[in-house]
Every structure is written in structure tokens, then in C-alpha cells.
Design an enzyme around this catalytic site. Sequence first.
Site, PDB file in Angstrom:
ATOM      1  N   PHE A 146       0.933  -1.170   0.026  1.00 13.39           N
ATOM      2  CA  PHE A 146       0.002   0.308   0.176  1.00 13.39           C
ATOM      3  C   PHE A 146       0.890   1.216  -0.157  1.00 13.39           C
ATOM      4  O   PHE A 146       1.606   1.280   0.987  1.00 13.39           O
ATOM      5  CB  PHE A 146      -0.993   0.201   1.310  1.00 13.39           C
ATOM      6  CG  PHE A 146      -1.907   1.443   1.021  1.00 13.39           C
ATOM      7  CD1 PHE A 146      -3.026   1.140   0.412  1.00 13.39           C
ATOM      8  CD2 PHE A 146      -1.490   2.292   1.650  1.00 13.39           C
ATOM      9  CE1 PHE A 146      -4.057   2.443   0.283  1.00 13.39           C
ATOM     10  CE2 PHE A 146      -2.297   3.501   1.643  1.00 13.39           C
ATOM     11  CZ  PHE A 146      -3.261   3.434   0.641  1.00 13.39           C
ATOM     12  N   ASP A 233       9.425   2.957   2.183  1.00 18.25           N
ATOM     13  CA  ASP A 233       8.041   3.842   2.451  1.00 18.25           C
ATOM     14  C   ASP A 233       7.494   3.816   3.722  1.00 18.25           C
ATOM     15  O   ASP A 233       7.120   2.743   4.505  1.00 18.25           O
ATOM     16  CB  ASP A 233       6.916   3.166   1.519  1.00 18.25           C
ATOM     17  CG  ASP A 233       5.657   4.205   1.698  1.00 18.25           C
ATOM     18  OD1 ASP A 233       5.446   4.910   3.025  1.00 18.25           O
ATOM     19  OD2 ASP A 233       4.540   3.895   1.084  1.00 18.25           O
ATOM     20  N   LYS A 262       2.071  10.975   7.375  1.00 21.21           N
ATOM     21  CA  LYS A 262       1.473  10.799   8.395  1.00 21.21           C
ATOM     22  C   LYS A 262       2.120  11.546   9.760  1.00 21.21           C
ATOM     23  O   LYS A 262       1.831  12.658   9.812  1.00 21.21           O
ATOM     24  CB  LYS A 262       1.167   9.516   8.522  1.00 21.21           C
ATOM     25  CG  LYS A 262       0.223   8.677   7.593  1.00 21.21           C
ATOM     26  CD  LYS A 262      -0.203   7.522   7.522  1.00 21.21           C
ATOM     27  CE  LYS A 262      -1.105   7.155   6.518  1.00 21.21           C
ATOM     28  NZ  LYS A 262      -0.819   5.766   5.852  1.00 21.21           N
TER      29      LYS A 262
END
Length: 414
Positions: A146, A233, A262
Site C-alpha cells: 500500500f 516507504d 502521516k
Amino acid sequence: MAVLNQLSSQEAITLENKYGAHNYHPLPVVLNRGEGVFVWDVEGKKYYDFLSAYSAVNQGHCHPKIVGAMVNQAQTLTLTSRAFYNDMLGKFEKFACEYFKFDKLLPMNTGAEAVETALKICRKWAYEVKSIDENEAEIIVCENNFHGRTTTIISFSNDPVARKNFGPYTKGFIKIEYNNLDALEENLKNNPNVAGFLVEPIQGEAGVYVPDEGYLTKAKALCEKYNVLFIADEVQTGIARTGKLLAVNHENVKPDILILGKAISGGVYPVSAVLANDPVMNVIKPGNHGSTFGGNPVAAAVAMAALEVVEDEQLADKALELGVLFRSELNAYIETSGIVNLVRGKGLLNAIVINDDEDSDTAWNICVALKENGLLAKPTHGNIIRFAPPLVMTKEELLDCVKIITTTLKQFES
Ligand SMILES: *Cc1c(COP(=O)(O)O)cnc(C)c1O
């Protein structure tokens, strides 16, 4: 104006359903306040937040230092665009480069934008440094990844719901099994056009899959051997979530390109960033890439405060300790459980696997029951529930949460 009045939960849900695109399937809870590890719904019921906005709120809701930095900067200067310099961006870049030990940072806003940025840097490096023939560069990615929602990123997703009818897809990606070093070497060995390997150190959305110990170290060594960029990531796993500042720190791996998002903002404002050393980052020249809001003064102030909080409050150490406690408590429960198969994770990024069919709604029903009992969590892919509370949680609070979770699970034991 009716919309300014306090809405009931049902009214708020009805509004979103009528006027909002249906691109999410939220748990039926309507929140209007947050502080630390807690959130409150519009009827005043208090919950433990066990999702932390997908690990964006690691520092806890409305952290006064981060909110203070934002308010302060918002009253001074909010946006200049990169057409001009501002007095905050350079400070943030220096701060973050020293913090994460890279030469340079490229600021963006969302995680997906930062992933896109990393892919573009990698491709440009492929042509200008590695001398791959034009348009021939390939990037290796993992199954069940993802990395966000743009057309290029979903091109190399294998989630049919995220992909179907969004084609045509971007070329230049090779998908291999996660946690499989043979597959990685096979693809590196036989393909001189590979420019990068994009990987999540733990696959969060897929269901908190933790790779074997040594996987990241060996994958990085293979990338070095074949002159390929190792791109981590860490949008979800970074910023202390897994018990280290970065999840790659568990194996002392230094990525060639690091992607953050985030919690780099503590969840108060969209901030993301790509970090790399000069030989890689210097392929980017004026006009090659950009963003109107990327690197704005509010983002810079917020991100510095958010990273300071991580250090001041030793959130990585807290996550490491609390994670061990959480998994040992849940493992004790699982020994007697028919409904939960296992708990896995690192630090405070954990998940339980429910003992039922992939497409049953047991995990969803458990999350609804958890909500009734005062704790908010959400199923990820398959029958898996992710548990990722803010890292500012105390030990007592964590044990209280374990009690809520096990009491709720007991309602589902047959
Ligand atoms: C959330 C996430 C993204 C995308 O971030 P957005 O801010 O939602 O675009 C990318 N990679 C990983 C690993 C993520 O968890």
C-alpha cells in the site's frame, strides 16, 4: 444555519452519506473532540483511539506543542509558494536532515505525493546516473503493497478494489512477493533496467505483515550489489510507531530514499517529505517537480514541533516497551481463544488475525462491539484488526485497553 448547530451522530452520518462521495466505509461513530489517546463523539461518549488516523497521530490528539506551533505560524505567514523563499522551510529542512541523517529533503503534503516524488527521483537517477536507456527504467515493488491512491501508485497495487476501472495503468513496475529475497535477487540479476526497490518495512494496510528478521538488511545489500536504490516507504511505520524512530532502524538499514508522511506532522496538518543524499537528490533541478503547498511555513513549523515531541517524550522507547506488553497480554488471551488466531507487530503497530473466512464480517462486528465498549479500531484487509494507539499512552491505559479488547473478544467466542 443548521450545519453550525451541534449535530447528532445520525444527522452527521446522514449528511456525509447524502453529500459526500462514498469512497470510505467508516465505523458509525462521529467524533468532535480529541485529546491525547482519547476522542469523544458528539453525544459525549469517550473512546480510546486505537487507530491514530492510520498512525498519523502518534504524538496524541491535539498535542499542545504542535497545535501551538501551528497557531503561532498561522498568525504570521501561511503560504508563500516556492516562487519565493520563506524563513521556515530551510530551518525545517536542516532540522529534518540532521534528525534523520540525510543530506537533503524534498517537502510535499501527502504520503501519496511523497511516494510519487520518490518514484520520479528514482527514475531520473536511473537515466542520469545509472545510464539506463530512456523510458526503460523499472522499479520493483511488493505484492500486497500500500503506497497511496494516485493513478501511478494504484497501477502497481494488487488490490482489485483500488485498481478496477482506473486504467490504463502506468508501466515500469515489477511486482514480487514480499519477504522473498530469492525473488528480489532473481529480478535484480536478470534485469539491468531495474532502478529501485520500493518497500514498506512492515506492510501496514495489508494487515501488519512483519518480514523475517534480516530481510531488510539483505534486501538493502542486494540493492547495493546491483546498483539499485533501496526506497523505504515509512509513511506508516516511521516516526517511532514501531519502537524505533524508523522501522528500518531495527536492522540498521539506511535507505537510499526515505519516504515520510502521516506522523511527521502529528496529524495536525498534511506534511510529507522525501529524504536522500546528494548523489540521488541532486538529479532534481528547478522546474522538475513541485507543489504549491509543499514546504509552506505552517507545515515546516508543525513538522519541527511534531519531531521534537517524538524526541522529548521518548515515544520510540515507549512504543517499544508498550508493544512488548501488548503482545504478551494478547498472546496470553489467544492461548484460550477460538476467535483470534494470532497477534503480530512491532512496537505499537500490531494486528490480530480473526479465526474466520477472509470475507466474513466478524472483524467488522468486533470493531463495532469495541466501539460500544469504548475503543476505536478498524479492520484492514481480510479478517484482520489493526491496533495502533497514540504512542503517548501510559502503561495503565494500555492495560485498560487490553481489558476492553479481551472482554469484547469474549463476546465472540462460541
Ligand atoms: C497512508 C500511506 C500512504 C499514503 O499516504 P496519504 O497521506 O494517504 O496519501 C503511503 N504509504 C503508506 C505505507 C501508507 O501507510
